[in-house]
Design a protein around this motif. Structure first.
Motif, short mmCIF file in Angstrom:
data_model
loop_
_atom_site.label_atom_id
_atom_site.label_comp_id
_atom_site.label_asym_id
_atom_site.label_seq_id
_atom_site.Cartn_x
_atom_site.Cartn_y
_atom_site.Cartn_z
N ASN A 273 0.84 -1.21 0.00
CA ASN A 273 0.00 0.00 0.00
C ASN A 273 0.86 1.25 0.00
O ASN A 273 0.57 2.26 -0.69
CB ASN A 273 -0.93 -0.02 1.21
CG ASN A 273 -1.96 -1.13 1.10
OD1 ASN A 273 -2.34 -1.51 0.00
ND2 ASN A 273 -2.44 -1.64 2.25
N ASN A 274 1.95 1.23 0.81
CA ASN A 274 2.84 2.38 0.84
C ASN A 274 3.49 2.61 -0.50
O ASN A 274 3.63 3.75 -0.97
CB ASN A 274 3.91 2.19 1.93
CG ASN A 274 3.31 2.22 3.32
OD1 ASN A 274 2.27 2.86 3.53
ND2 ASN A 274 3.96 1.54 4.28
N LEU A 275 3.93 1.52 -1.14
CA LEU A 275 4.52 1.65 -2.48
C LEU A 275 3.51 2.20 -3.47
O LEU A 275 3.84 3.04 -4.32
CB LEU A 275 5.04 0.28 -2.94
CG LEU A 275 6.31 -0.23 -2.25
CD1 LEU A 275 6.61 -1.65 -2.74
CD2 LEU A 275 7.49 0.69 -2.54
N GLU A 276 2.29 1.73 -3.36
CA GLU A 276 1.25 2.21 -4.28
C GLU A 276 0.97 3.70 -4.03
O GLU A 276 0.82 4.50 -4.98
CB GLU A 276 -0.02 1.38 -4.08
CG GLU A 276 -1.10 1.71 -5.09
CD GLU A 276 -2.33 0.84 -4.92
OE1 GLU A 276 -3.22 0.90 -5.79
OE2 GLU A 276 -2.36 0.07 -3.93
N LYS A 277 0.95 4.12 -2.71
CA LYS A 277 0.72 5.53 -2.37
C LYS A 277 1.86 6.40 -2.86
O LYS A 277 1.66 7.50 -3.42
CB LYS A 277 0.54 5.65 -0.87
CG LYS A 277 0.22 7.06 -0.41
CD LYS A 277 0.01 7.07 1.12
CE LYS A 277 -0.29 8.49 1.58
NZ LYS A 277 -0.48 8.58 3.06
N ALA A 278 3.10 5.94 -2.62
CA ALA A 278 4.27 6.71 -3.07
C ALA A 278 4.28 6.84 -4.57
O ALA A 278 4.62 7.89 -5.12
CB ALA A 278 5.55 6.02 -2.57
N THR A 279 3.90 5.80 -5.29
CA THR A 279 3.85 5.85 -6.74
C THR A 279 2.81 6.86 -7.21
O THR A 279 3.05 7.63 -8.16
CB THR A 279 3.53 4.46 -7.30
OG1 THR A 279 4.50 3.54 -6.84
CG2 THR A 279 3.53 4.47 -8.79
N ALA A 280 1.67 6.92 -6.51
CA ALA A 280 0.62 7.89 -6.88
C ALA A 280 1.08 9.32 -6.63
O ALA A 280 0.87 10.23 -7.45
CB ALA A 280 -0.65 7.58 -6.09
N GLU A 281 1.76 9.58 -5.47
CA GLU A 281 2.26 10.93 -5.16
C GLU A 281 3.34 11.35 -6.14
O GLU A 281 3.40 12.50 -6.59
CB GLU A 281 2.80 10.95 -3.73
CG GLU A 281 1.70 10.81 -2.67
CD GLU A 281 2.27 10.76 -1.26
OE1 GLU A 281 3.53 10.72 -1.16
OE2 GLU A 281 1.50 10.74 -0.30
N ILE A 286 5.01 14.68 -10.77
CA ILE A 286 5.49 14.82 -12.15
C ILE A 286 4.49 15.59 -12.98
O ILE A 286 4.86 16.45 -13.80
CB ILE A 286 5.75 13.41 -12.74
CG1 ILE A 286 6.95 12.76 -12.03
CG2 ILE A 286 6.01 13.49 -14.23
CD1 ILE A 286 7.16 11.31 -12.41
N ASN A 287 3.21 15.33 -12.78
CA ASN A 287 2.19 16.07 -13.53
C ASN A 287 2.20 17.54 -13.17
O ASN A 287 2.04 18.43 -14.04
CB ASN A 287 0.82 15.45 -13.25
CG ASN A 287 0.68 14.09 -13.85
OD1 ASN A 287 1.31 13.79 -14.86
ND2 ASN A 287 -0.15 13.22 -13.24
N ASP A 288 2.42 17.87 -11.86
CA ASP A 288 2.44 19.29 -11.45
C ASP A 288 3.67 19.98 -11.99
O ASP A 288 3.62 21.17 -12.37
CB ASP A 288 2.41 19.35 -9.91
CG ASP A 288 2.28 20.78 -9.41
OD1 ASP A 288 1.25 21.41 -9.77
OD2 ASP A 288 3.19 21.25 -8.71
#
Length: 309
Positions: A273-281, A286-288
């Motif tokens: 879950n942490n890896l998935e959250k870090a990947t989303a952030e 990158i988008n910002d």
């Protein structure tokens, strides 16, 4: 006393008459001067037995058949009177067996003594009559079953022929004839094909020989390769392969047991879950950056601007 011619003639006639009677009885097997014994036997069928036929015991002649008459009881059985000239003795329970004396059908009666019986037969006794199967009867006994089997086989053959005739209708016969013609045509075609094949083989003998040589050479090369493979140190390779497999099995065992980072990564949902959250952030950052690069990068061709808005 003078013997007249008439007396001498009478004596000669009487002597001739006596001699005639004696000779006649002698030819019939009766000796009127001998005090013989006689025995009686009853048969259903005498099978050609006639007076003067011999009576024997153990193959030795001891008498003759004197008379053959129908019995007085009205059964049409035949009563045989046997004259025994020999003084041989036999028991009352002895048998009188009618048998054939040869292949031409002569008949005789044999006395079969019963040595277990001590009572001696006397003149006038009845003996038990039996009939020994002759050659003709034995042949008939053997041929009768064979004849029955032969008749049965002929009947079965007739049935088979009738069934075959029923099966061989006009259409069946026509089909059978056509099949024979087709078979003949196939045989001719096969013969022609065989001739062509022989011609091809004869015309391409050299090519066939070369092909056989190439096959032989390929076989030799294959044998060489096989020998090379067999000479290689395959045992070491197999040992290394076994060692690698053992190590891989050890790693899988540790992963399955929960030891190590890989096992925790696979089994711990919080890390995932942490890896998935870090990947989303990271993706949002990158988008910002792409949308507002000025927020993160400051540069000027005239130098750094230290003023603050």
């Amino acid at each position: 006393m003078k013997i007249t011619k008439e007396i001498r003639t009478g004596v000669l006639v009487m002597t001739g008459l006596v001699m005639t009677i004696f000779s006649f009885n002698y030819l019939k097997g009766i000796n009127i001067l001998d005090k013989s014994r006689y025995f009686l036997v009853v048969y259903d069928n005498v099978e050609g037995l006639v007076p003067s036929n011999p009576v024997t015991i153990n193959g030795y002649k001891i008498g003759n058949v004197q008379k053959i008459n129908f019995s007085d009881d009205g059964t049409n059985k035949l009563e045989i009177k046997l004259m025994i000239d020999n003084e041989v003795e036999f028991s009352k329970s002895s048998k009188a067996e009618l048998y054939e004396t040869g292949l031409i059908g002569g008949k005789a009666i044999a006395i079969i003594p019963n040595y277990e019986d001590s009572s001696i037969a006397v003149s006038g006794d009845y003996l038990l009559g039996t009939i020994k199967p002759g050659l003709t009867e034995l042949v008939n006994q053997k041929l009768t079953p064979l004849q029955e089997k032969l008749e049965s086989a002929i009947q079965n053959a007739d049935k088979v022929m009738l069934n075959v005739n029923e099966l061989l209708s006009d259409d069946t016969k026509t089909s059978l004839q056509q099949s024979i013609v087709n078979f003949k045509s196939i045989s001719e075609s096969l013969y022609e094909t065989t001739g062509n094949l022989n011609s091809i083989i004869l015309n391409n003998t050299s090519s066939i020989e070369n092909s056989l040589k190439n096959i032989e050479s390929s076989a030799e090369n294959f044998n060489e390769i096989t020998e090379s493979v067999s000479d290689a140190n395959l045992s070491d390779l197999i040992l290394e392969l076994n060692s690698t497999v053992s190590n891989f099995n050890l790693v899988l065992t540790k992963i399955n047991s929960g030891n190590g980072s890989v096992s925790k990564l696979l089994d711990n949902d919080a890390i995932f879950n942490n890896l998935e959250k870090a990947t989303a952030e990271l993706e949002a950052l990158i988008n910002d950056v792409k949308a507002n690069p000025s927020r993160y990068v400051h540069f000027s061709i005239f130098g750094k601007n230290t003023s603050k808005n």
